[in-house]
Scaffold this motif. Structure first.
Motif, short mmCIF file in Angstrom:
data_model
loop_
_atom_site.label_atom_id
_atom_site.label_comp_id
_atom_site.label_asym_id
_atom_site.label_seq_id
_atom_site.Cartn_x
_atom_site.Cartn_y
_atom_site.Cartn_z
N GLU A 85 0.97 -1.11 0.02
CA GLU A 85 -0.06 -0.05 -0.07
C GLU A 85 0.83 1.17 -0.07
N PHE B 145 -5.45 -5.62 -4.92
CA PHE B 145 -4.87 -4.92 -3.78
C PHE B 145 -5.54 -5.71 -2.54
N THR C 158 -3.79 -7.07 0.83
CA THR C 158 -3.93 -6.53 2.11
C THR C 158 -4.88 -7.21 3.06
N LEU D 136 -7.54 4.10 -0.02
CA LEU D 136 -6.58 4.21 -0.96
C LEU D 136 -7.31 4.33 -2.37
#
Length: 474
Positions: free
Chosen positions: A108, A142, A146, A155
């Motif tokens: 990230e 993503f 995560t 984000l």
């Protein structure tokens, strides 16, 4: 009051207290110790030495006071709390949690996602709703890296949301894309939630990962199909890119962008997942390699700084500590609840309803859906799911299938008003003109996609079992 009634009081008091905003992990431990002291209270055992000194009559006041206080602490609830703490901290399955978290946090903060979204946006430029499709695929990748919904939504809300709004995308439509895409990490392996469920239910984590792969891809696919279909039927919600932005981009340039941004992260994720699924490494070992791979990517992109590394370590430790103490509190709470007869009381009540397996599954999912409004997924998995697990045997339901349904169901807790946390995460970083009601409205079609996916799994459960049975046998 009978012991089972005390157990019901214990559970009811806990729900009321957490509604008041008290920290859940420490509330669990405090209530477990409080009610556990009552459950395990044995005056003759605890003050045996004190009574002996009083009978002999030759002990001083200070010694009597020490022995009385020692007897007070001699309740078995304190032994249980220590044993549960040791059991959590030495649990091999949970070792993967901080490693996967660190991989996600370092990815990230290394600006890898920025490159990924830009590349996918260019590659999908001729597809209707191209920016939304690129945002969903970026979110899926993503989120896989995560597993933290807040991090993904925040984000992508900073990265993709303004770009979609500037491209005149409908505000509600763009909001729903970001909120729904950010929740995919709960389901798609290597999911932190599935690790926690595996530790709670004693289901093999590798079978859980294999079982979640197809449902996760199905849900992400439904999201993308909805986005493209909506853009075709109503182009005003997702206008096409201007012609000047669609020319001058050669195929070789797109290929090079994919090689430098999409491929490295995809290779990292699928290498970690493949090592787990094919038995080349345990989840903890694969997570360690993933964490190292995240560092290598950050170095390769020249994005690794001391401050970013320190912040990633800090966030990893903070989140891991929260999960561990939740487990300590939950397992101690569950042990006391079961000792008082609460688990048996719940089992007798549910079996007395004479439900079919399908009716039980639907009832359990409705309860988990409602619990998702005030609680986060970690509390639901660690605290309330264990109440249902003993009943799975009664209704002949595979805990693997139940776990995948729960993972799907928990998507809804982030998308359902009034406590849709994804919406609040996005609202926190959205432009001032974006109203919360618009974000809620945008989440509703994606919420319907989750329910459709759950219905498909009810009808075709082999979607869950096919890959685990193929790879590991029945």
């Amino acid at each position: 009051m009978t012991d089972p009634q005390v157990a019901v009081l214990m559970l009811g008091s806990f729900i009321i207290i957490i509604m008041l905003g008290f920290p859940i992990a420490f509330t669990l431990m405090a209530m477990a110790v409080g009610f556990g002291y009552y459950a395990y209270f044995d005056a003759a055992r605890q003050w045996r030495l004190f009574d002996r000194l009083v009978e002999n009559g030759d002990a001083g006041t200070l010694q009597l006071a020490q022995e009385w206080f020692g007897g007070f602490l001699n309740n078995r609830i304190f032994d249980l709390l220590v044993n549960q703490t040791y059991g959590v901290m030495s649990n091999d399955v949970l070792t993967a949690v901080p490693l996967f978290l660190f991989m996600g946090y370092i990815v990230e903060r290394a600006n890898i996602v920025d490159r990924l979204f830009e590349t996918l946006q260019v590659a999908a430029r001729r597809i209707p709703g191209s920016m939304a499709v690129a945002a969903l695929i970026t979110c899926a990748l993503f989120a896989t890296a995560t597993g933290i919904v807040g991090a993904v939504v925040t984000l992508m809300g900073l990265l993709a949301y303004p770009a979609m709004l500037n491209a005149r995308y409908n505000t509600s439509f763009a909001s729903g894309v970001i909120c729904a895409g950010g929740t995919l990490g709960i389901l798609i392996p290597p999911s932190i939630m599935l690790i926690v469920y595996a530790a709670t239910s004693n289901v093999s984590i590798v079978r859980l990962y294999a079982g979640a792969l197809l449902p996760g891809m199905l849900l992400a696919g439904l999201y993308i199909v909805y986005v493209i279909g909506r853009a075709i039927l109503n182009p005003s919600v997702a206008p096409k890119l201007p012609p000047e932005k669609m020319v001058g981009i050669s195929t070789s340039k797109v290929v090079m962008m994919m090689i430098t941004s999409f491929v490295p992260l995809a290779v990292l994720i699928f290498s970690v997942l493949g090592a787990i699924l094919f038995g080349l490494a345990t989840p903890s070992e694969a997570a360690a390699v993933g964490a190292l791979g995240g560092l290598v990517l950050a170095i390769a992109y020249r994005a690794l700084t001391w401050d970013r590394l320190r912040e990633s370590v800090y966030l990893t430790v903070r989140t891991s500590a929260m999960v561990c103490w939740l487990f300590v509190g939950s397992w101690t709470f569950a042990s006391v609840f079961s000792y008082l007869g609460g688990e048996q009381l719940v089992s007798q009540f549910v079996t007395s309803l004479d439900l079919s397996p399908l009716a039980f599954l639907i009832l359990a999912q409705i309860i988990i859906f409602l619990l998702g409004w005030p609680l986060e997924w970690s509390e639901i998995i660690i605290i309330f799911v264990p109440i249902f697990l003993p009943l799975l045997v009664v209704f002949d339901i595979d805990p693997l299938f139940f776990g995948i349904l729960v993972a799907l169901n928990l998507q809804t807790s982030f998308l359902t008003p009034p406590m849709a946390m994804s919406a609040y995460y996005l609202k926190g970083i959205a432009p001032p003109h974006v109203r919360l009601a618009q974000i809620f409205a945008g989440c509703m079609p994606f919420l319907a996609m989750v329910f459709i996916t759950m219905a498909i799994l009810y009808i075709v459960p082999d979607i869950v079992f096919w890959l685990p049975d193929l790879v590991y046998g029945q």
